[in-house]
Enzyme design. Structure first.
Site, mmCIF file in Angstrom:
data_model
loop_
_atom_site.group_PDB
_atom_site.id
_atom_site.type_symbol
_atom_site.label_atom_id
_atom_site.label_comp_id
_atom_site.label_asym_id
_atom_site.label_seq_id
_atom_site.Cartn_x
_atom_site.Cartn_y
_atom_site.Cartn_z
ATOM 1 N N ARG A 49 0.946 -1.081 -0.039
ATOM 2 C CA ARG A 49 -0.052 -0.058 -0.098
ATOM 3 C C ARG A 49 0.749 1.115 0.121
ATOM 4 N NH1 ARG A 49 -2.941 3.340 4.666
ATOM 5 N NH2 ARG A 49 -4.103 4.750 3.178
ATOM 6 N N GLU A 109 -3.504 -0.026 7.962
ATOM 7 C CA GLU A 109 -2.513 0.481 8.936
ATOM 8 C C GLU A 109 -2.661 -0.012 10.261
ATOM 9 O OE1 GLU A 109 -1.924 4.353 8.993
ATOM 10 O OE2 GLU A 109 -2.051 4.910 7.055
ATOM 11 N N ASN A 147 -7.646 1.818 9.563
ATOM 12 C CA ASN A 147 -6.444 2.172 10.243
ATOM 13 C C ASN A 147 -6.602 2.030 11.904
ATOM 14 O OD1 ASN A 147 -5.519 2.543 7.664
ATOM 15 N ND2 ASN A 147 -4.810 4.726 8.048
ATOM 16 N N GLU A 154 -7.904 8.531 6.006
ATOM 17 C CA GLU A 154 -8.185 9.112 7.260
ATOM 18 C C GLU A 154 -8.818 10.431 7.321
ATOM 19 O OE1 GLU A 154 -5.161 8.882 10.252
ATOM 20 O OE2 GLU A 154 -5.002 6.434 10.117
ATOM 21 N N TYR A 166 -4.550 2.052 15.842
ATOM 22 C CA TYR A 166 -3.292 1.817 16.804
ATOM 23 C C TYR A 166 -3.534 1.692 18.149
ATOM 24 C CZ TYR A 166 -1.113 3.472 12.339
ATOM 25 O OH TYR A 166 -0.455 3.637 11.158
ATOM 26 N N HIS A 168 -3.198 10.910 0.264
ATOM 27 C CA HIS A 168 -2.819 10.684 1.906
ATOM 28 C C HIS A 168 -2.427 12.116 2.323
ATOM 29 C CE1 HIS A 168 -1.353 7.735 4.672
ATOM 30 N NE2 HIS A 168 -1.224 8.552 5.440
HETATM 31 C C1 FCB Z 1 -1.702 7.527 10.554
HETATM 32 C C2 FCB Z 1 -1.339 7.987 9.018
HETATM 33 C C3 FCB Z 1 -0.024 7.548 8.545
HETATM 34 C C4 FCB Z 1 0.861 7.373 9.938
HETATM 35 C C5 FCB Z 1 0.508 6.846 11.223
HETATM 36 C C6 FCB Z 1 1.174 6.488 12.253
HETATM 37 O O1 FCB Z 1 -2.730 8.372 11.114
HETATM 38 O O2 FCB Z 1 -2.205 7.589 8.228
HETATM 39 O O3 FCB Z 1 0.477 8.420 7.733
HETATM 40 O O4 FCB Z 1 1.442 9.046 10.181
HETATM 41 O O5 FCB Z 1 -0.671 7.365 11.542
#
Ligand code: FCB
Length: 454
Positions: A75, A357, A289, A164, A291, A119
């Site tokens: 990607r 992500e 995405n 995002e 985290y 992006h």
């Molecule tokens: C996300 C973004 C990516 C990167 C990660 C850590 O929000 O899409 O570009 O910065 O965080």
């Protein structure tokens, strides 16, 4: 590691502005991130992305790394200001040539491209004309997408429209912590609608250009966890969920915006009749995405959140929760809950999910050793990734249709307003020389992929 379904896609992700450098090469125009990074005080370490991971020149190195990893997919994102330097008008052929070279190198290595069309690198002239606050940007975006498809539609089978949009709205236009650095608070809401409209128009442009292309969008999601069972905290968590998650996904999957009465709004700013039908066009996959979870409480009286009229404020994670270099809490179970929650909330309206992500930053150190004489022993990243890949397996076992997983990121890169202070790569990059060093997590992921691909 549990066994994943056959055909599951294993990849890594990057974004143009974060890796390419070469910001004036071959006719590229300025983007809002070039402008933002040039303003003193915007980027924590005062750095810029003029060179970054040098991937514009070193894209063959990156493809070689992906091949060694055994990745099925890559990607990456296409830079709008390379393709259309002024944000409108004809294509810059030299800019498109670059992406054709990347895609051809991937094809030669047997790696499928998953191309993100936006992006965050909006051409600066479009920001000067109002950026995502104005409806015209949605039309300009769809036009740019058409130019990309004309050139690459025959060799890229899968497209992500936007990355995002929530961050563009919240950080870019509401809080000003990312480009274009506007501090409009609720005044940023039209950017939600114009991005989603741009997405819908782009889906139509892609479908018109290719009968076989698969199209999706990438939203970032966080599991919102109330700080306590106190009704005030529950209401706050609900309101945060609306602004962070639901205003960006409900219109796509249900054709309607969520209720914004907690923010004193009766209708969605920018919405015109017919738009929701465009926005809710069927998708082939839904990019997620994610985290970390977010802990949320009712705003304390007199706090900056209360004073800004926001119905929530961030709360600390439970004591003892490990955190990444970014201070993001590491809670793999929350990732599984998030995915199960999407399935529960959207049911059959939810397309197959691709994790576009997931990853973690740590203060990696290069030490002597290993094959090339240099190693990075990033055991914390391995633990993070291992926990989150298992969480995906858990969600699949609980009935969520997840088709792929992409580590953020293939290589260390320019982490937006954090500059070079947050390393997310499976591969370490020396930002002075561009030298790449595989981290231990690279070998860990290579083994996972090999085992899963049989
Ligand atoms: C996300 C973004 C990516 C990167 C990660 C850590 O929000 O899409 O570009 O910065 O965080």
């Amino acid at each position: 590691m549990p066994e994943f379904p056959r055909g599951f896609r294993w990849g890594a992700a990057t974004a143009a502005f974060q890796i390419e450098g070469a910001t004036t090469a071959d006719g590229r125009g300025p983007s809002i991130w070039d402008t933002f990074t040039a303003e003193p005080g915007r980027v924590i370490d005062g750095s810029n992305a003029l060179v970054a991971a040098d991937s514009y020149r070193r894209h063959h190195d990156d493809v070689d790394l992906l091949a060694e990893l055994g990745a099925t997919d890559y990607r990456f994102s296409i830079s709008w200001p390379r393709v259309q330097p002024g944000g409108s008008g004809p294509a810059n052929v030299a800019g498109l040539d670059h992406y054709e070279r990347v895609v051809d190198a991937l094809a030669e290595a047997g790696i499928a491209p998953l191309a993100t069309l936006y992006h965050w690198d909006l051409p600066q002239p479009l920001e000067d004309a109002g950026g995502w606050l104005v409806r015209d940007t949605a039309e300009r975006y769809a036009e740019y997408v058409g130019l990309v498809l004309d050139r690459l539609g025959d060799r890229v089978g899968r497209w992500i429209t936007l990355n995002e949009p929530a961050m563009t709205t919240l950080e870019g236009y509401a809080l000003g912590t990312q480009a274009p650095g506007r501090t409009l608070m609720l005044g940023a809401l039209p950017t939600v609608h114009h991005q989603l409209l741009g997405h819908g128009l782009a889906v139509a442009a892609i479908r018109a250009a290719s009968g076989t292309a698969e199209v999706g969008i990438t939203n970032n999601h966080t599991l919102v966890v109330p700080a306590s069972d106190d009704p005030g905290d529950l209401v706050a968590a609900g309101a945060f969920d609306v602004v962070y998650n639901r205003i960006f996904v409900d219109p796509l999957l249900t054709g309607a915006y969520p209720d914004l009465s907690a923010f004193g709004l009766e209708s969605f700013p920018g919405l015109e009749s017919g738009d929701l039908g465009v926005i809710a066009a069927p998708l082939d996959f839904y990019g997620v995405n994610s985290y970390n979870p977010t802990y949320v409480a009712a705003p304390a009286e007199g706090s900056e959140f209360a004073l800004a009229g926001l119905p929530f404020e961030p709360a600390a994670p439970p004591a003892g929760t490990p955190v990444t270099g970014f201070d993001w809490p590491v809670v793999p179970e929350a990732f599984a809950e998030l995915l199960v929650g999407l399935r529960r909330d959207y049911g059959d309206a939810l397309p197959p999910i691709v994790i576009t992500e997931n990853g973690a930053s740590y203060a990696d150190e290069v030490v002597p050793g290993g094959n090339g004489g240099r190693s990075v022993h990033d055991h914390e990243r391995i633990a993070y990734l291992d926990g989150h890949v298992r969480a995906v397996a858990d969600a699949i076992g609980r009935g969520v249709d997840v088709r792929g997983y992409f580590v953020w990121s293939l290589v260390d890169n320019f982490e937006w307003a954090q500059g070079y202070t947050q390393r997310f790569g499976l591969v370490h990059v020396d930002f002075e020389t561009g030298e790449r060093t595989r981290k231990d997590s690279f070998d860990w992921y290579r083994r996972v992929i090999a085992e899963q691909r049989g």
